[in-house]
Design a protein around this motif. Structure first.
Motif, mmCIF file in Angstrom:
data_model
loop_
_atom_site.group_PDB
_atom_site.id
_atom_site.type_symbol
_atom_site.label_atom_id
_atom_site.label_comp_id
_atom_site.label_asym_id
_atom_site.label_seq_id
_atom_site.Cartn_x
_atom_site.Cartn_y
_atom_site.Cartn_z
ATOM 1 N N TYR A 150 0.868 -1.284 -0.068
ATOM 2 C CA TYR A 150 -0.173 -0.048 0.008
ATOM 3 C C TYR A 150 0.863 1.328 0.002
ATOM 4 N N GLU A 152 0.854 5.022 1.649
ATOM 5 C CA GLU A 152 0.398 6.076 2.663
ATOM 6 C C GLU A 152 0.043 7.381 1.861
ATOM 7 N N TYR A 233 -5.669 6.456 9.252
ATOM 8 C CA TYR A 233 -5.037 6.017 8.176
ATOM 9 C C TYR A 233 -5.746 6.508 6.743
ATOM 10 N N ARG A 235 -5.221 5.303 2.884
ATOM 11 C CA ARG A 235 -3.912 4.355 2.127
ATOM 12 C C ARG A 235 -4.793 3.819 0.781
ATOM 13 N N TYR A 237 -4.381 0.505 -1.132
ATOM 14 C CA TYR A 237 -3.786 -0.939 -1.224
ATOM 15 C C TYR A 237 -4.022 -1.356 -2.734
#
Length: 244
Positions: A150, A152, A233, A235, A237
């Motif tokens: 993933y 960030e 978070y 993200r 993925y």
């Protein structure tokens, strides 16, 4: 004299069919002819020798013919068996292999009733997956799911958009902070209209909204929210099937 394009010369399949043919005596077979004293190839031995030669030549010629009609550049003037495989080039000069579906096949190589297209060059290979094994099907099925890889991302102010770098999943987790009547996070794929909306109508400031949205490469996702707590978070993925 013009060189013939296809020879019509034939070789007898046998010699002296009604004549006497005898093999060489065991001593000749084991030790060969005497290198000092002259020897004569007897008539019966000669018949046998020529007969074996004819048969050997026919065997070789038949083998070459079988090879030519089993794996060869397609020739509209040739007749193919149901075991023949030929190659040809299509309009963009890509290599194509075909397997004959008929005995005495005179059909054009692109005729689907006469030929089965085995494969077109690997960059344009047949995507029909009916011939996959169970292991292969399981492998393919897993490709669309999230991998452990993933990126960030920085969550920008509400209403900003993000472009998917590959097939994969946008995932978000955000604390509520100040409690509103309706707390929400909205992931909206503006390319196809699919929306994932997270809502919480009650709860403390320690609660969080967490969710995800699958996307394809190049699709645009708009992220809207009204909660002002910390971002746990945000993200992207990558799908399992996406290569590094």
């Amino acid at each position: 004299m013009t060189k013939p394009t296809k020879t019509t010369i034939s070789i007898p399949e046998a010699f002296a069919i009604n004549g006497i043919k005898a093999d060489f005596v065991e001593d000749k077979i084991q030790n060969g002819f005497d290198n000092i004293n002259p020897d004569v190839l007897a008539g019966d031995n000669l018949n046998k020798f020529i007969d074996d030669t004819y048969k050997g030549l026919n065997y070789s010629i038949k083998g070459v013919c079988d090879l030519y009609t089993s794996w060869a550049m397609y020739d509209e003037n040739e007749t193919y068996s149901n075991k023949s495989i030929v190659y040809d080039f299509d309009e963009d000069n890509s290599l194509v292999l075909y397997r004959s579906l008929q005995n005495e096949n005179l059909g054009h190589v692109t005729s689907e009733s006469d030929w089965w297209k085995v494969v077109k060059d690997q960059s344009k290979a047949n995507t029909d997956m009916d011939n996959l094994t169970e292991t292969g099907k399981n492998e393919i099925t897993s490709y669309a799911f999230p991998s452990s890889r993933y990126d960030e991302l920085e969550l920008m102010p509400s209403g900003q958009t993000y472009t998917a770098p590959a097939d994969g999943w946008y995932c978000i987790g955000k604390l509520i902070g100040s409690v509103s009547a309706v707390n929400y996070v909205d992931l909206h794929n503006t390319s196809n209209g699919i929306v994932s909306t997270l809502q919480l109508t009650s709860g403390g400031s320690s609660n969080a909204l967490r969710g995800f949205l699958p996307v394809m490469k190049g699709e645009i996702v708009k992220v809207s929210y009204n909660i002002n707590g910390n971002t746990e978070y945000f993200r992207f993925y990558y799908a399992e099937g996406v290569k590094e």
